[in-house]
Design an enzyme around this catalytic site. Sequence first.
Site: not given
Length: 489
Positions: A10, A250-252, A254
């Site tokens: 995504s 975590s995607k956040r 990054v």
Amino acid sequence: MTIRVRFAPSPTGYLHVGGARTALFNYLWAKKNGGTFILRIEDTDEERSTEDSVAQIYESMRWLGLHWDEGPVRQSDRAALYQEALRKMEAGGHLYRAFDTKEELEEIREQARLEKRNPIYDRRALRLTPAEVQAKLDAGVPFVWRFRVPDEGATRVPDTLQGEGECVFQNSEIGDFIITRPGTIANPGGPLYNFCCAVDDAEMRITHVIRGADHLSNTARQILMLEALGAAIPQYTHLPLILKGGKKMSKRDVDADGRFPVSVSARRDLGYHPEATFNFLALLGWSFDGEREILTRDEIINAFSLDRLSKSNANFDEDKYLFLNGWYTRHLPTATIVARVRPFLEAAGFDLASRTDEWIGGVVGLEIERCKLLTEFPEALRYFFAAPASYEEKGAKKFFTPEGLALLEDSAARLETATDWSHDGLEAPIKALAEEKQLGLGKIAQPLRLAVSGRTATPGLFEVLHVLGREETLSRIRRAVEVMRAAAP
RNA sequence: GGUCCCAUCGUCUAGCCCGGUCUAGGACGUCGCCCUCUCACGGCGAAAACAGGGGUUCGAAUCCCCUUGGGACUACCA
């Protein structure tokens, strides 16, 4: 049956190393079996998806050499497909409209927490009479579509890795999940991840779904939808997660840690090689034979198999990644390294205009054993471009002594009369000096090294002097002598 | 809390499915030695693990159960 796999990121952030590993394993499985590797962009969340992320995902995959055979397919382009699937499931009696507000749902969850139950939707919308539903519809009350999970039985997720061939979820534990965003008849809500994913896997005739184990519970829902759609169930492989500090990447935030960023592009910018990254990622959860670890792309492709995957989560081993990168730095062709180092040297502001690739290759070759990352080269090579602006403090204390000063002046005198500025031509007079003084070569070399490079650790001293040339070498020594005199009059 | 998954050196792992060949192999990291004008590279070597408890068996890292520990999920995100 030909194998069809997909990587379905995504675009809500940059491709990170965990996602890249998922892409890699899909790629490997396809290549190994002469299958098809599809790239699918899961951009149904308009709020969070960005074109910037999409571009970066393509870029990172190309950099790693993960070339896709089909796509990129964008879910945002496939609304009609999802609409059709929705109608089909509705016609099959698998869906119902739910008009609950966010607050009501939060209450249900809160209640479940209090009763120490899994928060499961209580199906209040299902108890609405047709007339009540019609009234809400007429009034334009927003609704979402929910999938009606069978009351009885269990959903089995066939998995090549997790569980004993399958993971079983009791249907009563799954709960009727939402498959669209809220909307009205006039203005329908868009499809949600789980729904699109199932529809696309069916439509693309995906044979193997290889993805992170964080999707395991989603898979049960997707299988339920696949069954409702009358589609074949692919074989699943839920990969163990890559942990960072004991937690899922975590995607956040990054790249919150500048030294150890998780996005592929930030790693590239730090000077990691695609070859090293490919090799390292392949070994994260997969093994060749347990012995060899440095492997070419082709070796990895040829040897890849799902049954050599590890079941347990793996920590992202920064030391090993760095080691591998250093290995590739030392073993990749010099021309490749020069091409990759060049931009970093330019960015550091070095004047390369008068420098040939051959010359750059020469100095890179001298420092290559001290550099693991490409970003280390500018500092490592600085003294070849400019006289040292300062001298290493510890070294200065040790070698810039009255004794060191005398040695430096003696060395300078010998070098001034040297006629042959080659490695051997330089070594001879300095060695002779050492012998006369009855000192080890190091005693003479260290002050010289510090004087010309500002450092106590460089490649062979005579190679360095040779590259610097006569004038530059002598002027640097003179400057060092001046500095020493000024510091200790 | 609930559901699901996992469990070998500090870390990544081989071995486990098909019990004996395991005094548990490799790699990174650490430490020591060698090479050496320094640092690095390279070479050699060392320390370092079957989470615990029950079974099954002549025999278990390998099979079963429990405990403990870790992780994921638990959105009208993906």
